[in-house]
Design an enzyme around this catalytic site. Sequence first.
Site, PDB file in Angstrom:
ATOM      1  N   CYS A 180      -4.867   4.014  10.069  1.00  0.00           N
ATOM      2  CA  CYS A 180      -5.691   5.141  10.509  1.00  0.00           C
ATOM      3  C   CYS A 180      -6.969   4.654  11.192  1.00  0.00           C
ATOM      4  CB  CYS A 180      -6.034   6.043   9.330  1.00  0.00           C
ATOM      5  SG  CYS A 180      -6.910   5.212   7.990  1.00  0.00           S
TER       6      CYS A 180
ATOM      7  N   TYR B 214       0.858  -1.201   0.000  1.00  0.00           N
ATOM      8  CA  TYR B 214       0.000   0.000   0.000  1.00  0.00           C
ATOM      9  C   TYR B 214       0.888   1.242   0.000  1.00  0.00           C
ATOM     10  CZ  TYR B 214      -3.366  -3.447   1.899  1.00  0.00           C
ATOM     11  OH  TYR B 214      -4.145  -4.557   2.124  1.00  0.00           O
TER      12      TYR B 214
ATOM     13  N   ASP C  53       0.293  -0.100   5.294  1.00  0.00           N
ATOM     14  CA  ASP C  53      -0.460   1.119   5.619  1.00  0.00           C
ATOM     15  C   ASP C  53      -1.740   1.122   4.788  1.00  0.00           C
ATOM     16  OD1 ASP C  53      -1.312   3.538   6.554  1.00  0.00           O
ATOM     17  OD2 ASP C  53       0.203   4.740   5.525  1.00  0.00           O
TER      18      ASP C  53
END
Length: 674
Positions: free
Chosen positions: A608, A509, A581
């Site tokens: 996140c 990613y 990520d």
Amino acid sequence: MSATVRLLSFSSRSFIKPTISQLASPNNKFSGFRSASQLTAEAFKKALFDNSDSKKKDNKYHKDNKYRKDKGFKKNYNDFHKHEDDKMGKRQFNGKPGKFRKKQKKVVVASEGSPEEVLLHDINALLETLTVADVADGGVTEAQAQVEEAKPEVVEKVEGEEEKAVEEKTEEDKEEDKAAETKSELLPQGTEIEAEILSLSSTGDGLAKQKDSKSNHIFVIPFTVPGDIVKARVYRHVEQDGYSHADFLEVLTPSPLRDDSRIQCKYFAKCSGCQFQMLDYSEQLKHKRNIVVKAYKNFSNLAPELVPEILDTIGSPLQYGYRTKLTPHFDGPPGANRRGFKKPLEEMPPIGFTPKGLRKVMDIEDCPIATDAVRAGLKAERERMSKEFASYTRGATILLRESTKRVPKPADGSSPAVPDLKPGVLSTPIATPAADGSYTDFKTCITDNNATSTEYIDNFIFQNPAGSFFQNNNSILSPFTDHIRQHILPPPGSLPEGAKPIKNLIDAYSGSGLFTITQSSLFPGGSIGIDIADKSIDFARRNARLNGLDESQCKFIAADAPKLFESVAGLDADETVVVLDPPRKGCDASFLRQLMQFAPRRVVYVSCNVHTQARDVGVLVRGRVGDTFGEAFVDPTESEKKMSRYVIESIRGFDFFPQTGHVEGVAILNRVDE
């Protein structure tokens, strides 16, 4: 009664509802149900009390033949079952069974870490705490009273008489009576209440009880902190899960944690962007550490001893003025969504963000968590819209993205010349000198999605399409990437004797190359970024050249998701670390299976969404995919293939968004060699 059984105070079904942990347990009476909302009260009572008398399965429309003689029986019977099916979340089947009937898709049971799911976990935990507290006080909780009332009545034999059948209300009648009683207890929408805030949810909302009420019904109230006594207005009941939402109106008695003098935005407690401006920043960081703790407790499905103590959350150097991107929007004229509608706006519309719990746009003139360049860009765009609104027949979103031009200090010591930063919307770029005076950063604001924005992290330079994803808090990227740099390799002496040193980095990613580039100096074998988006790979290669890295040090590969690791099959997994990520939804089953089959020595998982991170880390620790992602993702040969598993070294949060309920997570894992 178990403290884990919670009372569904305001449910239309009005029965004791098992918690998610009870449903997940393979050895309990409710394990056949995927969620508590699928349990009817009758099914729940049958499982709880082993009341398997088949005669009691009939509903009230079966108990007396007179209903069958009634002309309205068919309608009433169908309506009753439609109501029951609706409560269980079933879709009505209107066709006839046969070869043309659609097959139902297999349901994915993997958690998505949605706000609703996160909130429900927090509400369940609070209710369990309240139940335990009630028991400690020696009283009978509402939950206990509900269970006792639901138990079948016991008829004792009278000495000298034969046992007689005693007429009593059926379980269904009792259920309906109780449902009607509970329904009447629901506060009408619009009711104003005084509420005591008991805890903070991971969503950033306060969880409260009505003040001076014996009920343990939970109200979700935003912009509050534990210890507040507030006035709130009830606007929605989530009956299937036993809680209600209420709008925050005012603080009646402030918590010791609250200091409203800290609030720097006049829209706070209306705009949905920030939740914690009244809290001291150290308290915000404590809360965000607790978010990570709860995420791994509720979503990893790991025993507590497998999860190390969560480290303190690292704060942002800037708590205001940090956001390098905002996307305010405005609505079109009434009817703008109709096909062929061409009526232009007749006046300048509100431009901003949506208030908490509403869909209508709230006019926002300024946003103090944005950088100076973005705030100036917002002002400039509002001025433009005041002149050009009549050219719009539909609503739109405005991009505000900061872009930077770094100018070294002239050799003669003079002030650097102001560069031309078009297509930025600012007439004069904002100058930000370096602390040591070696350069000056000139910042502007870009509104064109297809323009190129430039950003610096220490001495690294990154360029991206202005409308694409890149981290929105530049102030924390230096300590963040440094933390990754300090922990991406195993601690000295931690590898087993004879183990190969790690030489390679795979950045899955990779996007435009944040980790591939900033960590490349540590890997003599080179760093490789992999992404499925060709445009991201193009910009990543450009960024590598801008930072003076050739392909032997840093290269990027566009690969299809199902074959992500085939492109790096030549690397020795014992000498490789993988950085992940992913987007908020986390990794999918296919990727996790590929990762465990490739079996890198070390994994650094950046996210996140710490809830989906916890879910995926749980998969890596267990070394299996199917038990988390459901039968549709079970590989029949999974047990026959080499599947590595991992142990967690550390977990830590980073506060990329001060004043809000969001936290970034970094988990570091090592492969288990068996």
